[in-house]
Scaffold this motif. Structure first.
Motif, PDB file in Angstrom:
ATOM      1  N   ILE A 113       0.876  -1.066  -0.040  1.00  8.94           N
ATOM      2  CA  ILE A 113       0.039   0.063  -0.085  1.00  8.94           C
ATOM      3  C   ILE A 113       0.800   1.184   0.159  1.00  8.94           C
ATOM      4  CG2 ILE A 113      -1.851   1.234   1.307  1.00  8.94           C
ATOM      5  CD1 ILE A 113      -2.807  -1.237   2.405  1.00  8.94           C
ATOM      6  N   LEU A 114       0.580   2.075  -1.097  1.00 12.77           N
ATOM      7  CA  LEU A 114       1.352   3.485  -1.243  1.00 12.77           C
ATOM      8  C   LEU A 114       0.425   4.402  -0.590  1.00 12.77           C
ATOM      9  CD1 LEU A 114       3.821   5.032  -2.344  1.00 12.77           C
ATOM     10  CD2 LEU A 114       2.427   5.311  -4.330  1.00 12.77           C
ATOM     11  N   PHE A 115       1.076   5.377   0.171  1.00  9.25           N
ATOM     12  CA  PHE A 115       0.278   6.448   0.704  1.00  9.25           C
ATOM     13  C   PHE A 115       0.989   7.859   0.474  1.00  9.25           C
ATOM     14  CE2 PHE A 115      -0.381   9.396   4.487  1.00  9.25           C
ATOM     15  CZ  PHE A 115      -1.393   9.978   3.727  1.00  9.25           C
ATOM     16  N   VAL A 116       0.239   8.619  -0.358  1.00  9.30           N
ATOM     17  CA  VAL A 116       0.935  10.014  -0.561  1.00  9.30           C
ATOM     18  C   VAL A 116      -0.404  11.022  -0.212  1.00  9.30           C
ATOM     19  CG1 VAL A 116       0.342   9.763  -2.943  1.00  9.30           C
ATOM     20  CG2 VAL A 116       1.928  11.379  -2.386  1.00  9.30           C
ATOM     21  N   GLU A 117       0.293  12.098   0.219  1.00  8.94           N
ATOM     22  CA  GLU A 117      -0.786  13.185   0.429  1.00  8.94           C
ATOM     23  C   GLU A 117      -0.938  13.977  -0.809  1.00  8.94           C
ATOM     24  OE1 GLU A 117       0.905  15.571   3.902  1.00  8.94           O
ATOM     25  OE2 GLU A 117       0.774  13.760   5.216  1.00  8.94           O
ATOM     26  N   GLY A 118      -2.300  14.248  -0.881  1.00  8.18           N
ATOM     27  CA  GLY A 118      -2.702  14.871  -1.996  1.00  8.18           C
ATOM     28  C   GLY A 118      -2.273  16.378  -2.474  1.00  8.18           C
ATOM     29  N   ASP A 119      -1.408  17.025  -1.723  1.00  8.28           N
ATOM     30  CA  ASP A 119      -1.012  18.207  -2.001  1.00  8.28           C
ATOM     31  C   ASP A 119       0.311  18.463  -2.377  1.00  8.28           C
ATOM     32  OD1 ASP A 119      -0.235  17.810   0.562  1.00  8.28           O
ATOM     33  OD2 ASP A 119      -1.046  19.714   1.472  1.00  8.28           O
ATOM     34  N   LEU A 120       0.884  17.259  -2.786  1.00  7.69           N
ATOM     35  CA  LEU A 120       2.359  17.168  -3.095  1.00  7.69           C
ATOM     36  C   LEU A 120       2.654  17.141  -4.545  1.00  7.69           C
ATOM     37  CD1 LEU A 120       3.806  14.643  -0.062  1.00  7.69           C
ATOM     38  CD2 LEU A 120       3.454  17.415  -0.055  1.00  7.69           C
ATOM     39  N   ASP A 121       3.930  17.607  -4.962  1.00  3.64           N
ATOM     40  CA  ASP A 121       4.232  17.499  -6.401  1.00  3.64           C
ATOM     41  C   ASP A 121       5.784  17.117  -6.130  1.00  3.64           C
ATOM     42  OD1 ASP A 121       3.795  17.487  -9.375  1.00  3.64           O
ATOM     43  OD2 ASP A 121       5.655  18.873  -9.198  1.00  3.64           O
ATOM     44  N   ILE A 122       5.824  15.932  -6.626  1.00  3.78           N
ATOM     45  CA  ILE A 122       7.385  15.297  -6.730  1.00  3.78           C
ATOM     46  C   ILE A 122       7.723  14.780  -7.864  1.00  3.78           C
ATOM     47  CG2 ILE A 122       8.347  13.097  -5.685  1.00  3.78           C
ATOM     48  CD1 ILE A 122       5.913  12.818  -3.635  1.00  3.78           C
ATOM     49  N   ASP A 123       9.140  14.951  -8.199  1.00  9.30           N
ATOM     50  CA  ASP A 123       9.753  14.581  -9.386  1.00  9.30           C
ATOM     51  C   ASP A 123       9.327  13.165  -9.772  1.00  9.30           C
ATOM     52  OD1 ASP A 123      12.589  13.105  -9.123  1.00  9.30           O
ATOM     53  OD2 ASP A 123      11.803  14.308  -7.462  1.00  9.30           O
ATOM     54  N   THR A 139      10.232   8.424   3.020  1.00  6.80           N
ATOM     55  CA  THR A 139      10.743   9.396   2.213  1.00  6.80           C
ATOM     56  C   THR A 139      11.376  10.776   3.013  1.00  6.80           C
ATOM     57  OG1 THR A 139       8.889  10.407   1.610  1.00  6.80           O
ATOM     58  CG2 THR A 139       9.587   8.568   0.355  1.00  6.80           C
ATOM     59  N   TYR A 140      12.182  11.644   2.409  1.00  6.04           N
ATOM     60  CA  TYR A 140      12.522  12.928   2.936  1.00  6.04           C
ATOM     61  C   TYR A 140      12.855  13.764   1.822  1.00  6.04           C
ATOM     62  CZ  TYR A 140      17.588  11.654   1.853  1.00  6.04           C
ATOM     63  OH  TYR A 140      18.756  11.439   1.380  1.00  6.04           O
ATOM     64  N   ASN A 141      12.816  14.947   1.915  1.00  7.80           N
ATOM     65  CA  ASN A 141      13.110  15.899   0.854  1.00  7.80           C
ATOM     66  C   ASN A 141      14.161  16.902   1.248  1.00  7.80           C
ATOM     67  OD1 ASN A 141      11.994  18.746   2.046  1.00  7.80           O
ATOM     68  ND2 ASN A 141      10.444  16.919   2.294  1.00  7.80           N
ATOM     69  N   ARG A 142      14.442  17.758   0.174  1.00  7.64           N
ATOM     70  CA  ARG A 142      15.774  18.631   0.482  1.00  7.64           C
ATOM     71  C   ARG A 142      15.459  19.921   1.091  1.00  7.64           C
ATOM     72  NH1 ARG A 142      18.972  17.786  -5.256  1.00  7.64           N
ATOM     73  NH2 ARG A 142      19.462  15.522  -5.154  1.00  7.64           N
ATOM     74  N   GLU A 143      14.063  20.109   1.599  1.00 10.85           N
ATOM     75  CA  GLU A 143      13.906  21.541   2.051  1.00 10.85           C
ATOM     76  C   GLU A 143      14.377  22.015   3.388  1.00 10.85           C
ATOM     77  OE1 GLU A 143      11.529  23.928   0.662  1.00 10.85           O
ATOM     78  OE2 GLU A 143      12.244  22.684  -1.229  1.00 10.85           O
ATOM     79  N   PRO A 144      14.547  22.971   3.613  1.00 13.38           N
ATOM     80  CA  PRO A 144      14.739  23.406   5.185  1.00 13.38           C
ATOM     81  C   PRO A 144      13.699  22.940   6.104  1.00 13.38           C
ATOM     82  CG  PRO A 144      15.292  25.240   3.669  1.00 13.38           C
ATOM     83  CD  PRO A 144      14.198  24.233   2.897  1.00 13.38           C
ATOM     84  N   ARG A 235      13.011  16.544  -6.072  1.00 12.76           N
ATOM     85  CA  ARG A 235      12.268  17.563  -6.295  1.00 12.76           C
ATOM     86  C   ARG A 235      11.004  17.390  -5.417  1.00 12.76           C
ATOM     87  NH1 ARG A 235       7.834  19.920  -8.655  1.00 12.76           N
ATOM     88  NH2 ARG A 235       8.004  21.970  -8.878  1.00 12.76           N
ATOM     89  N   TRP A 236      10.422  18.372  -4.568  1.00 14.51           N
ATOM     90  CA  TRP A 236       9.378  18.111  -3.646  1.00 14.51           C
ATOM     91  C   TRP A 236       8.747  19.516  -3.235  1.00 14.51           C
ATOM     92  CZ3 TRP A 236       8.105  19.595   1.289  1.00 14.51           C
ATOM     93  CH2 TRP A 236       6.987  19.053   2.014  1.00 14.51           C
ATOM     94  N   VAL A 237       7.344  19.503  -3.703  1.00 14.52           N
ATOM     95  CA  VAL A 237       6.836  20.995  -3.353  1.00 14.52           C
ATOM     96  C   VAL A 237       5.394  20.430  -2.653  1.00 14.52           C
ATOM     97  CG1 VAL A 237       5.891  23.153  -4.177  1.00 14.52           C
ATOM     98  CG2 VAL A 237       7.821  21.979  -5.302  1.00 14.52           C
ATOM     99  N   ASN A 238       5.398  21.083  -1.456  1.00 13.96           N
ATOM    100  CA  ASN A 238       3.987  20.854  -0.678  1.00 13.96           C
ATOM    101  C   ASN A 238       3.216  22.224  -1.031  1.00 13.96           C
ATOM    102  OD1 ASN A 238       1.987  20.557   0.983  1.00 13.96           O
ATOM    103  ND2 ASN A 238       3.251  20.077   2.738  1.00 13.96           N
ATOM    104  N   CYS A 239       2.094  21.784  -1.853  1.00 14.67           N
ATOM    105  CA  CYS A 239       1.279  23.208  -2.197  1.00 14.67           C
ATOM    106  C   CYS A 239       0.229  23.663  -1.212  1.00 14.67           C
ATOM    107  CB  CYS A 239       0.554  22.596  -3.384  1.00 14.67           C
ATOM    108  SG  CYS A 239      -0.391  24.026  -4.212  1.00 14.67           S
ATOM    109  N   ASN A 240       0.928  24.529  -0.468  1.00 15.86           N
ATOM    110  CA  ASN A 240      -0.237  25.165   0.581  1.00 15.86           C
ATOM    111  C   ASN A 240      -0.841  26.515   0.188  1.00 15.86           C
ATOM    112  OD1 ASN A 240       0.416  23.494   2.683  1.00 15.86           O
ATOM    113  ND2 ASN A 240       2.537  24.386   2.874  1.00 15.86           N
ATOM    114  N   THR A 241      -0.353  27.287  -1.034  1.00 11.37           N
ATOM    115  CA  THR A 241      -0.929  28.486  -1.198  1.00 11.37           C
ATOM    116  C   THR A 241      -0.856  28.327  -2.987  1.00 11.37           C
ATOM    117  OG1 THR A 241       1.424  29.342  -1.672  1.00 11.37           O
ATOM    118  CG2 THR A 241       0.223  29.756   0.581  1.00 11.37           C
TER     119      THR A 241
END
Length: 254
Positions: A113-123, A139-144, A235-241
C-alpha cells in the motif's frame, strides 16, 4: 494486489485565504489554463500502475467526484475508489488515512500500500524509486526544516525512525538523542498489510484525533529497521498556497 491511497479531504484554508466564498475550491482540483494542470491529475498518473487507487475526499466532495469523472482517463476511473470523509472539518488528517487503509484492507491479497498526501508534487524519478522499492519506504526531501511547517523525521540512537510535527505550527522539541534528522517527504509505502491493519485499529481505538502520523508511526514502530528503505525525493513541493501552485505549474510546463 498493489493499492495507492491519496488523501485530499482538507478544507484548503491557506490555499483559499482571502478568496471570496463562491470562488473557494478544493486544492487538488484547482487548475489554470488546462484542467489537467491539477495536483490530483499528476498524482493519478504517477500511481497509474497500481491495481486500485483509493482517493479519500471530504471538502467539496461532489466537485472532486465530478472532476475525476470528466478528466481522469476511463482506465484510471475503473481503478479509482472514492471514499468520503465526513469528519474532514472536525478530525485531523489521521482519519482520512484510517478510512483509506480500511478500504484498502477490504480487498484480498494486498501486497503493498502506497500512501501519498494529495497536496504534493514530486519529481518522476524519485516517485518511481518509491514505487520500485521492494521494502517499506520512508521518504525525505531537501527543503529546510522549519518547525511551523515541516514534518520532522529523525533516527534515534537505536536506529528507529521517529516523527515530530506540531499541528499548531509552533516549536518542536526532540526529547532524545538522534543520529540523523530529515524533512519528511510525506510519502510512504507499507509492505505488511497485517501490521498496517494493527496500526489502523490502534489509531481508531486510541488516538482517533491524531494526524496521519499516528498510524504511520505505529506501523514503523512494529517493523524491523532492516525492512525499511529511506528514499530521497529530489524535487518536492508541498502546495499550501496559490503561489506554490504557480511554481509547480511552471515546472509541469517544462
Amino acid at each position: 494486489m498493489k493499492i495507492a491511497i491519496i488523501t485530499v479531504a482538507g478544507i484548503s484554508s491557506r490555499f483559499n485565504r482571502d478568496v471570496p466564498e463562491e470562488e473557494k475550491t478544493l486544492k487538488c482540483i484547482y487548475w489554470e489554463d488546462d484542467p489537467k494542470n491539477t495536483l490530483i491529475y499528476q498524482l493519478l498518473n504517477k500511481v497509474s500502475s497500481y491495481d486500485r487507487i483509493i482517493v479519500v475526499g471530504g471538502f467539496k466532495f461532489d466537485d472532486l467526484e465530478s472532476y475525476l469523472s470528466k478528466n481522469a482517463s476511463p482506465e484510471l476511473n475503473e481503478k479509482i475508489a472514492l471514499c468520503g470523509n465526513d469528519h474532514y472539518d472536525d478530525l485531523s488528517s489521521g482519519y482520512s488515512l484510517y478510512l483509506g487503509v480500511k478500504e484498502a484492507l477490504s480487498y484480498d491479497d494486498v501486497d503493498e500500500i502506497l500512501f501519498v498526501e494529495g497536496d504534493l508534487d514530486i519529481d518522476d524519478e524519485s516517485f518511481s524509486n518509491v514505487i520500485n522499492s521492494q521494502k517499506n519506504v520512508i521518504t525525505y526531501n531537501r527543503e529546510p526544516i522549519y518547525s511551523n511547517k515541516a514534518v520532522v523525521l529523525y533516527q534515534n540512537e537505536n536506529n528507529d525512525y521517529k516523527y515530530l510535527f506540531n499541528s499548531d505550527h509552533g516549536l518542536l522539541a526532540m526529547e532524545e538523542p538522534f543520529k540523523a534528522i530529515f524533512n519528511s517527504g510525506q510519502t510512504w509505502k507499507f509492505m505488511d498489510a497485517e501490521i498496517l491493519g494493527k496500526a489502523n485499529r490502534y489509531f481508531k481505538n486510541n488516538i482517533i484525533e491524531d494526524t496521519n502520523l499516528g498510524i504511520i508511526q505505529k506501523y514503523f514502530d512494529l517493523i524491523d529497521n532492516n525492512e525499511i528503505e529511506v528514499i530521497e525525493l529530489k524535487r518536492w513541493v508541498n502546495c499550501n498556497t496559490r503561489d506554490d501552485y504557480k511554481i509547480i505549474k511552471e515546472y509541469w510546463s517544462k
